[in-house]
Each structure stands twice: as structure tokens, then as C-alpha cells.
Design an enzyme around this catalytic site. Structure first.
Site, PDB file in Angstrom:
ATOM      1  N   HIS B 151       0.721  -1.045   0.034  1.00  0.00           N
ATOM      2  CA  HIS B 151       0.194   0.072  -0.127  1.00  0.00           C
ATOM      3  C   HIS B 151       0.980   1.287  -0.144  1.00  0.00           C
ATOM      4  O   HIS B 151       2.128   1.396  -0.009  1.00  0.00           O
ATOM      5  CB  HIS B 151      -0.795   0.148   1.256  1.00  0.00           C
ATOM      6  CG  HIS B 151      -0.168   0.155   2.556  1.00  0.00           C
ATOM      7  ND1 HIS B 151       0.203  -0.868   3.260  1.00  0.00           N
ATOM      8  CD2 HIS B 151       0.409   1.165   3.266  1.00  0.00           C
ATOM      9  CE1 HIS B 151       0.884  -0.514   4.506  1.00  0.00           C
ATOM     10  NE2 HIS B 151       0.976   0.682   4.371  1.00  0.00           N
ATOM     11  N   HIS B 197      -5.811  -2.175   3.595  1.00  0.00           N
ATOM     12  CA  HIS B 197      -5.485  -0.946   2.677  1.00  0.00           C
ATOM     13  C   HIS B 197      -4.751  -0.829   1.711  1.00  0.00           C
ATOM     14  O   HIS B 197      -3.611  -1.561   1.681  1.00  0.00           O
ATOM     15  CB  HIS B 197      -5.384   0.186   3.570  1.00  0.00           C
ATOM     16  CG  HIS B 197      -4.105   0.551   4.270  1.00  0.00           C
ATOM     17  ND1 HIS B 197      -3.359  -0.809   4.871  1.00  0.00           N
ATOM     18  CD2 HIS B 197      -3.421   1.304   4.839  1.00  0.00           C
ATOM     19  CE1 HIS B 197      -2.337  -0.537   5.304  1.00  0.00           C
ATOM     20  NE2 HIS B 197      -2.089   0.811   5.541  1.00  0.00           N
ATOM     21  N   HIS B 211       4.710   7.411   2.769  1.00  0.00           N
ATOM     22  CA  HIS B 211       5.343   6.428   2.566  1.00  0.00           C
ATOM     23  C   HIS B 211       4.895   5.218   1.665  1.00  0.00           C
ATOM     24  O   HIS B 211       3.478   5.138   1.261  1.00  0.00           O
ATOM     25  CB  HIS B 211       5.586   5.570   4.022  1.00  0.00           C
ATOM     26  CG  HIS B 211       4.383   4.895   4.477  1.00  0.00           C
ATOM     27  ND1 HIS B 211       3.497   5.411   5.441  1.00  0.00           N
ATOM     28  CD2 HIS B 211       3.777   3.586   4.254  1.00  0.00           C
ATOM     29  CE1 HIS B 211       2.662   4.636   5.760  1.00  0.00           C
ATOM     30  NE2 HIS B 211       2.886   3.301   5.292  1.00  0.00           N
ATOM     31  N   HIS B 244       1.117  -0.951  14.732  1.00  0.00           N
ATOM     32  CA  HIS B 244       0.238   0.025  14.755  1.00  0.00           C
ATOM     33  C   HIS B 244      -0.922  -0.582  15.218  1.00  0.00           C
ATOM     34  O   HIS B 244      -1.427  -1.622  15.192  1.00  0.00           O
ATOM     35  CB  HIS B 244      -0.083  -0.035  13.150  1.00  0.00           C
ATOM     36  CG  HIS B 244       0.904   0.746  12.360  1.00  0.00           C
ATOM     37  ND1 HIS B 244       1.392   2.054  12.770  1.00  0.00           N
ATOM     38  CD2 HIS B 244       1.586   0.580  11.208  1.00  0.00           C
ATOM     39  CE1 HIS B 244       2.441   2.523  11.897  1.00  0.00           C
ATOM     40  NE2 HIS B 244       2.274   1.694  10.965  1.00  0.00           N
ATOM     41  N   TYR B 253       9.921   1.731  10.134  1.00  0.00           N
ATOM     42  CA  TYR B 253       9.750   2.648   9.048  1.00  0.00           C
ATOM     43  C   TYR B 253      11.298   2.966   8.820  1.00  0.00           C
ATOM     44  O   TYR B 253      12.131   3.049   9.624  1.00  0.00           O
ATOM     45  CB  TYR B 253       9.086   3.818   9.406  1.00  0.00           C
ATOM     46  CG  TYR B 253       7.532   3.779   9.341  1.00  0.00           C
ATOM     47  CD1 TYR B 253       6.967   3.902   8.059  1.00  0.00           C
ATOM     48  CD2 TYR B 253       7.047   3.209  10.401  1.00  0.00           C
ATOM     49  CE1 TYR B 253       5.610   3.627   8.003  1.00  0.00           C
ATOM     50  CE2 TYR B 253       5.549   3.067  10.295  1.00  0.00           C
ATOM     51  CZ  TYR B 253       4.937   3.324   8.900  1.00  0.00           C
ATOM     52  OH  TYR B 253       3.629   3.104   9.053  1.00  0.00           O
ATOM     53  N   GLU B 263       7.978   1.414   4.422  1.00  0.00           N
ATOM     54  CA  GLU B 263       7.622   0.534   5.411  1.00  0.00           C
ATOM     55  C   GLU B 263       8.001  -0.952   5.157  1.00  0.00           C
ATOM     56  O   GLU B 263       7.551  -1.165   4.061  1.00  0.00           O
ATOM     57  CB  GLU B 263       6.108   1.074   5.920  1.00  0.00           C
ATOM     58  CG  GLU B 263       5.589   0.014   7.040  1.00  0.00           C
ATOM     59  CD  GLU B 263       3.964   0.469   7.180  1.00  0.00           C
ATOM     60  OE1 GLU B 263       3.325   0.630   6.457  1.00  0.00           O
ATOM     61  OE2 GLU B 263       3.416   0.089   8.111  1.00  0.00           O
TER      62      GLU B 263
END
Lengths: 308, 308, 308, 308
Positions: B151, B197, B211, B244, B253, B263
Site C-alpha cells: 500500500h 488498505h 510512505h 500499529h 519505517y 515501511e
């Protein structure tokens, strides 16, 4: 038409209490309901739908039906027409036939199992909730940390017929296949979404189930799952931890108390999700033992002989 | 219409050789081509498409465009009409503009980045091959063992506008969102497929990139990736390993040599893949530090301030 | 003389119940006894001794004493003579002063903390039992899956003095050290057995404790431990997951409710276990930030400033 | 007397080049020397000694000798007297007989294998070096990431005799044992240090070797090791990944090209390290299949029948 993902599997079990305990305390599903017929509904942590598994007590183990979801309500009528055009009878299933389920259509696959398509399943949210959730289900809860129902493998006398039906009529994609020296298809792994497979089909008696499979987040969780099963003391392990050549997953196999085979695994790749476009991986039959069990490169005879 | 998954991201880098080394030797992509303009094409192990990343040397880092794939060729015309109906200009991109890519349409998102839709990318097969493959890429190869491009997160002055566009015009689904006390949307995580996502949008200057993210098979691989980056000695780590709250992933990251944020992560859940049907997880703004970084429950200011 | 391994640490805590809950439900120790003074005794899964930790309620957090075990009863007299020969007072501690503990000798380290040596601790067996045990403690039990108390880090105004005492008088080995440009020792990691360190000493106020550390079986367990702490909601995380350059372990730091710093980690190498023979790893002061926290290569000021 | 830890194992192999490749490229040892007799010396990453394994080309596979280290030079004379007092002949081995090795004493165990004791092995440092080292060996290097040589299992017609010798004469400790219904010892796991076992003995023909075992840092590394072996294509896997009941480790077994059995494992507990004081875990013979292979609870016949 857009069959979008596996919805749920409805299983027969010979002892409802024992099966419920197995799927909650060993596999790690949450119980989400019971209906007037005494059927038990279960769901994994990372799926919002009402259930991914229905347990019905019966004299024999095996599969009642598998339900896939379509993307739009209108897809149901389109699918009904397409299946009938293939010469296969379709019947309507009213909303509420399964708890939380909308209207469905039902038909019999060439390999003899009942498949349903539906658009609606009630939403109950993720196990950790829908508002400011913690990212992980509590570690204290019983069972392996399965995230979702992933796929099932059906037995069939002519696997190619079922694969062709799924691909040609329901727009499934073929991600891997095992072919004989004469080019005929021995086993097929098909997907309607982005996962490597939603429904696979391998040689065996029509109408029967080889296994249902749940996903795990991590390879470590696969080993952790074996520990949990051994601790439970009630689970019959069959095979693993090992690695499949097909799909590349780290995996274990075991049986529920009724004898239905379960798999928990980690690490399938994401197939393309674009109908008609993904060239499949091809396994030649003579290489398939490595494809089935990469570490051992042999397939135990019982592995394909035993189905429910 | 069926936007089906992320295709590739085209990035600007300030030193092509350094960037290529980073994405091959640290991230672990395979180089799959160079074109007449000197652009470098790269792909991850578990994707058959020609590339998931294009690197173009330029004076500044940042995003050139992101391309999503549609399920059927006809979806391109449908999408073009829908985008234009929203009052957004659409231009055609001829096949071959990017190596191995079919014809595309291009338009500008409300947040200022260029988005493309295309149907065709040449197939080059999985890294382990398409016939009787081993289930894992060789351990000796350089870089982290990323499986796929997953993503991207874009910056935008009004994130809600871009999210609405994706949802209303391109049938994306909203899987999680951060809302202010007045109910307005601060950040949105949208998906066109089954992943949690594909494209997220957070506050920041229009036209910029926060990112790009690659998947890993296992939580252990996330820690392994940090080791590899430290060994490389050239990679600037930014944050993690942490978890997260949003999406629940274990993550790190870091930056490519041009300053584009990368990421790598493991463990996103699968959202539903059924347009219009998934209730999103809602994060209240005051709980979002935990949603951003669950372990620390604070968001370092630089994390959102720095974009390319 | 053979000091053989760390026996237990006796800690002061400001709220006994809160501390007990922390060490049982978060760290994962088992409670093994309470004595007439109300002190709580705890042990990890993979140690047969009666306890590895004693909690005493007091007005302040901090270390009461640390007890090491000797290989033979006669070693106690030999140690007493050697410590006295160094000009340090030694007092006898009668058997039973701590529950299940045999007679001990006690003295004050150059850095001001009380150290004891003893030969006997009652045996209570491993958590999984001593006859036909399962290889893993049950997954349902609360807390991280720590295997054993591993080491402690003491603060001292002149760390070299304590290190020298341990090496010269008690035959400890030096496995790693941090040295200033002038060659003086800033911090020292010493071992009496085969582990990388049993007792380390770093700059800080005399008489104080920097942290106590417990082992975990796997790097995945380190991440799992963070999840458990976040779920508990009561634990104050400080740092990590990260990796130490010194010892090479994957690690996290957090605080018990009284403010005593805890570490859980995985992956220390085994030092040689042969007195006088192991050349130590040497860290130059300017490289030590990487030695302390390999991933970040900076040491947060608070990390060394806060002791109990 | 203080035998302190396993020093090295000297093995016979039928093809020196093939064996060297196996131990470097599959197991992951570093080659540290060759002597005038053509013998190859190897060491793992986390051990400073010159070698932990010597390979000698011969017509048959099997064990040449195993060398343990003592804590003080004077221990050699004490050990020599103790072994002779048991009626067992002892011969001196001059320094330099093995590269980097000091003077040793040699004798024959009741089970027929040669055991040596020595005090000195040259120090070559850890694989990552002795000054400001990185905490991990480079990921690019070939082979599994074994940390150290951990133990060996010898075959013997009367295992109890060898166990008794080690315990009574060399002060080893008994950490686990398998006992017949009549109380006689079938197999014994003994340790001279803090690890769970350094030398174990099980039923089989005198003078033969069952396996040598190397440690891994993490359970994930065990699965990673299987991948590496399968990639190598030359390694004959035998069993696992599975878990031992005895010692609780996650483990795999395989063979070097000469047929010597290897094990790599993770997760042994630390036994006490205090002579004479640790009550052993007791396995009743009828429970031992679970003790041997906890997941399967059966012992394949070939597992104990095949030795070198």
C-alpha cells in the site's frame, strides 16, 4: 460477476459439544450464536461477518455446504442464470435460513457438494471491536490465534470438472494445478479474490470434504498452535509442522472430534485478483510429492484417502 | 467497476544507483528491467507482474504516480467516465509508456498526486518460477524477504476529499478512519480488494508521499529486516519495530537514499472485499496516538511532518 | 571457588499486591510462597529452585539484596575468607532467613548493594513438573513466557571497582566492557557461569538498581511480551523492542508498579564458563550508543539516569 | 573437579570436501583452520575457541573423540587420578595434537568412545569480532544461523554405566533420565555446566555416535534451517520440525554427507549448574515416545537403530 470471497462453511459433526469445544478452545474461534435447530455459529478474530463456520450435529461428519459471498445483490441473479445455463439446477434459499444470512442461491458442484452464493451476512465486528481497538486479541483467550477462515479442499472423482465450472461459470481464477503426463488436471487450486486459493479440488469420492483451513499471522504461531493442541490433549494431530510446495505455506493438519480435517497455516502469497489473467503455477505429477509436502517430499497415502 | 489491486508505484529518486541498491539489497526486490529513459523496474518475490516499483532519477524525491489495476479492460472506459463526471480531467496513457504496461488512464487525485488505472502488466512469474517451484526464495539472496508491494500513504490538505473520491467514484471501501471530535475525517484507510488498505491518506501538503509499504511473511521477518538494514549500514531507520493500532501490523519505517519513506510490515487483517458493506473501524482523534503506534502511544512529530 | 549462578533477587516494592500481580500476570512468574513477614516468593517456569525473586513492601522501590549460589557448601567458607581478605566485612545469614534458603554469607559490594552467597535453595521442580512433563507451560496461563531470571544491572559510582571485586575475589569472568579513551572501565558485564552476564555494573548512584532481566525462549516471544504488557494496561513500557549491541539480545524494558526496571530478552550467547580465560569484547565509549541500542544507536538520557 | 563445558567433537567423514561444504554452507559454521594431516577445523558464530568440530577423512563415518574443557589446568591431573582410580586407562595427549589445542588427557568411556579433557584452546574471537561488534552475523552468509555446538548423544550397550561414570567420576549432573519399570536407567542426559545436557547416552552399539547438536537462537530459525537444507538440495532430512519432550526443544534432525546425524534446535532450559543438587526429570519408559517426540508421540524405529 463478482464472487468475492469465502463466506462460511457448514459442517456436520457427531458430537456438537465436543466440536464446539474444539473450535473454540483449540482452533480459537469465538461463538457468535445458536439457532432454533441447535446449530452453533462461530467466527474468527479478524472477520466482521456473523460467522465463518456452522456446526450441525448429525450421524456423520462431513460438509453440509460452503457459502461464498458476491459483491453486489444483483450478482445473485446473474450467477443463477449462469449456473442454470450450464445445465445445473439452482434453488433459492430464503434469508434467515442460516442465522444472520441474507437470501442465497444453492446448487450442486460437479463434485457433488452443495455450494451457496449470498450477498449479506450480518456484521458483528472484529473480535477486538470497532472503536479504538487494540491490535491483538487478548493472549489469555483459549485456542490458537487463527485470524480467518481461508479456504477448503473438496474431494471429487473428476477434479477438472469442478475447477472448470468455477473458472468458466463463476469467474474464479486458477492459481496452481497438478497435471498428469498426458496434460489432464489432477488437482486444481482456484481463487475468486486475492488469496492464493479459496476452493481447491483433489481426487476422491464425490460429495466429500478433505479439509477446511484457517490462517495464522506468523510462522511462529503455527508451532504455537501445535503446542496448544498437544496441551488440549483431545486433538488428533495428523501432519506437520511442514511446508507445502503448493502455496508455500507453513502448515499443520489435525482433526476435529468428528473426524473433519482441519488445517492452520501461515504465509500464502496473494494471487492477482484479476479474472482471466494469472498464469497458474504448474506442478507435474511426478514432482507433486514435493509440492504437497516440501520438507518430506512424500505424500502419506492416508492424507488423500481419508475424507469426511 | 472493479479496481482490483495496487499495480505499481513510480518514484523519483535523487541517485538512481543508490536507490536501486537500496531496493534490491536492503528491501529485497528483484530488478526486472530498464527502459530507454534509464528508469529501473523492480518487483517483489510473490507477484507475477512485470514490476511493482519504478525508479526515475530526478532533482527531488517524491511520487511520480501510483497505478492501480482494473479487473476487465472495459473497466477503464467506465472509470474514465466516472472520474470525468466528477469534474476531474482524465488523459489517456499509451501502452508501453511504462515497460510492460498496457494502456492506462491518468488523472489527479483531490490531494494532488497522479493516479493511473490500467488493465495489463506483462507477466514475468513469481521469483521462484512457475513450474514445480520451491516454496521459498533462496536464503542467500540479498535484502529483506518482502513478499509484495502492499500500500501507500499519501499526504493531502483535505484527506476526506480524496477518501470520498476513491469511495464514491472508484468503489473503494473504507476500512479504518480517524475522526475529529466534530466528526470530520482526519485520516482514512481505503481498500479496493481484500487487504486492509491499498491507499491511505493523512494530513499533509498536497501532492506529496508519506510512505510506500511492503509485506513480510512473519513477525520474525520484521525483526530480521531491521538486522539487514543495520548490516547494510546505508539505511536510515526511522521507527520501530513497533505495532500499529490501525491495521494491527508489526512494522518498521526507514528511508531510501533519496528520502522516500519505506515501511515493511507483517500481519494486516483481510478486510471484506465487498463494496459498500464493511463498517469501518473508527479511531477518535484523542485515541489515535495508540492507533498510530500502539506500543508507545505517542506519535513523534516528525513522523507526519516529513514527506517527499 | 565456584560461584555458580544467580540465585535470586530481593526487591523492595511500594505496593505488594500490585507488584505481585505484575510479576505473575505480566512477567509470568509463579507464586511459590509467602513468609511470616508478608514477603512474596516467585519463580520462573524453567528453574527448580524455590524462588528467583522476593518482593518486600517498603516505602521505596529498589534492591534489598542479590543472592548467588555456590557449587559446594565448602565454597561459602572459602568465599568468606576471600571477601574478608579484601577488607570487606562479612556477616552470616542463618538458614531460613529467606523461605527455603540455606545459610548464607552477606557483604556489601564496592557499589553499595548487598550481595549474598548461599548453597542451598529448596527444590520445587520445574513448572511443568518432574515426571513425564509436557515440554511447555500451558498457553492459557497469564503473563509473558519467561523461562528464568537471567541477570541484573547495578548502578555504581566507580563501576570498575565492583567489576574488579567480582573478578579478583569471586572468580567471575569479564565478558564485555565499555572503556573510555583513557582506557578506564565505564561499564562491565561479568559472568560466573556460562551465560553472557549474571551481573553488570554501570555508572550511577551507589546502592541502586538499574534493572533485573528475565529470559525468553524466542525473539517472537519478545514481541508477544509487548502485546501482553499493552493488554495488561498497567505496565509502563520504557524502550524497545530493540537489540543490544552488548550481548546481542532482542529486548524490551518496562517498569514494575513500584518503578523497578525490568527487562525481558532473547538470544544471549553463551560465554565460556572457564575462569580467567575469556578475552572480553571491548566497546569504545564513542561506539557504545550502538552497543547499548543497536537499532537506534542512541542512548536516551533517561535510560541511565533512572534507577531505584 | 570442574569439567566446564563441551570443547569440540572430532568426526570421521567419508568425503572431506562434501562434509566441509555441508558444515559451512548448510549448518553455517566458519572454517577456522586445516592441519598437516588435512583435517578441517570449524567453529560456530558465538564461541571464541579455535574450533568446535574437527573433520577427518576416513573409510567410515563416526566419532573419533569428544573433548571437554576443564576450568583450571590443575583439574587435568585431578581428573586423570579420578579416572584411573575407576580402573580406566588414561593417556596423555601432547599440546598441538589438534590445532590450537593444549595438552589433554584421553580415556575410553564405558560405552567405548574416546573422551578427552583439556584446558586450553586458542581463542579466535566471536564471528562478529571482539571490538564494537555488530550483534548479528551477516544475513548474507551461507547456512543456518547456528550459535554454538551444544551436545552429543552417544550409543552404548549399557547407558547407565557411562552416565554413572560421568556423574561419579567427572561430577556431571543428571538432568533427565528414562527408566524402565524395574527402575533401571534406559537413557540419561547429563550436564557439566548450565545447559540441559552436554552429553547424553542411549541404547545402541558401543563406540558409536547417535548425533551431534547445534543451538539456534529462535524457534523461527529452526524452520528457517529446514528451508536452507531443502534449498541446498544435498542434505538428507530425517525428522521434524518437532518438539522433544525431553529438554523441551524445537528441533530437526538430518545427516551430513557421510551419514553422521546432526540436530539443530532451539529452546533448552538451563539446568542448575550445581553439582549433586538437581533432581532429574524422570521419564517412565511407557511415556518416553512423548518424551522423544512430543508432537507425534511415537519414535520411528530407525531413529535409534541408525548410528555411525
Amino acid at each position: 460477476m463478482a464472487v468475492s470471497r469465502i463466506g462460511y462453511i457448514s459442517l456436520y459433526v457427531t458430537n456438537l459439544d465436543a466440536a464446539r469445544r474444539h473450535y473454540v478452545e483449540v482452533v480459537g474461534l469465538r461463538e457468535t450464536g445458536r439457532d432454533a435447530h441447535g446449530r452453533v455459529y462461530l467466527q474468527a478474530a479478524d472477520n466482521q461477518d456473523h460467522h465463518c463456520l456452522i456446526l450441525t450435529e448429525a450421524l456423520h461428519a462431513g460438509i453440509d455446504h460452503v457459502a461464498f459471498k458476491v459483491g453486489e445483490v444483483e450478482d445473485l441473479a446473474e450467477a443463477q442464470a449462469a449456473v442454470r445455463a450450464r445445465g445445473i439446477a439452482v434453488r433459492g434459499v430464503p434469508a434467515g435460513d442460516a442465522l444472520g444470512a441474507g437470501a442465497a442461491i444453492a446448487f450442486t458442484l460437479p463434485s457433488g457438494q452443495e455450494m451457496r452464493l449470498l450477498h449479506h451476512l450480518d456484521k458483528i465486528g472484529y473480535a477486538t471491536g470497532m472503536r479504538n481497538p487494540n491490535p491483538v486479541p487478548p493472549h489469555g483467550k483459549p485456542g490458537a490465534r487463527v485470524t480467518h477462515l481461508d479456504h477448503l479442499l473438496l474431494a471429487g472423482e473428476r477434479p477438472a470438472d469442478t475447477a472448470q465450472f468455477l473458472i468458466e461459470v463463476l469467474d474464479f481464477n486458477l492459481s496452481e494445478q497438478v497435471v498428469a503426463p498426458d496434460g489432464s488436471v489432477i488437482a486444481a487450486f482456484t481463487t475468486c479474490g486475492h488469496t492464493m486459493h479459496d476452493l481447491a479440488i483433489a481426487p476422491g469420492p464425490n460429495g466429500h470434504l478433505h479439509h477446511i483451513a484457517f490462517g495464522l499471522e506468523s510462522r511462529s504461531d503455527v508451532i504455537g498452535a501445535v503446542d496448544i493442541m498437544k496441551e488440549a490433549g483431545t486433538t488428533l494431530m495428523e501432519y506437520g509442522p511442514t511446508r507445502h510446495g503448493v502455496s508455500g505455506v507453513t502448515t499443520i493438519y489435525f482433526f476435529d472430534p468428528a473426524g473433519n480435517r482441519n488445517e492452520v497455516y501461515n504465509g500464502a502469497y496473494q494471487a492477482g485478483g484479476v479474472p482471466g489473467l494469472i498464469p497458474p503455477i504448474v506442478w507435474q505429477a511426478q514432482e507433486f510429492p514435493r509440492g504437497a509436502f516440501y520438507y518430506e517430499s512424500v505424500v502419506p497415502e492416508s492424507f488423500f484417502a481419508e475424507v469426511t
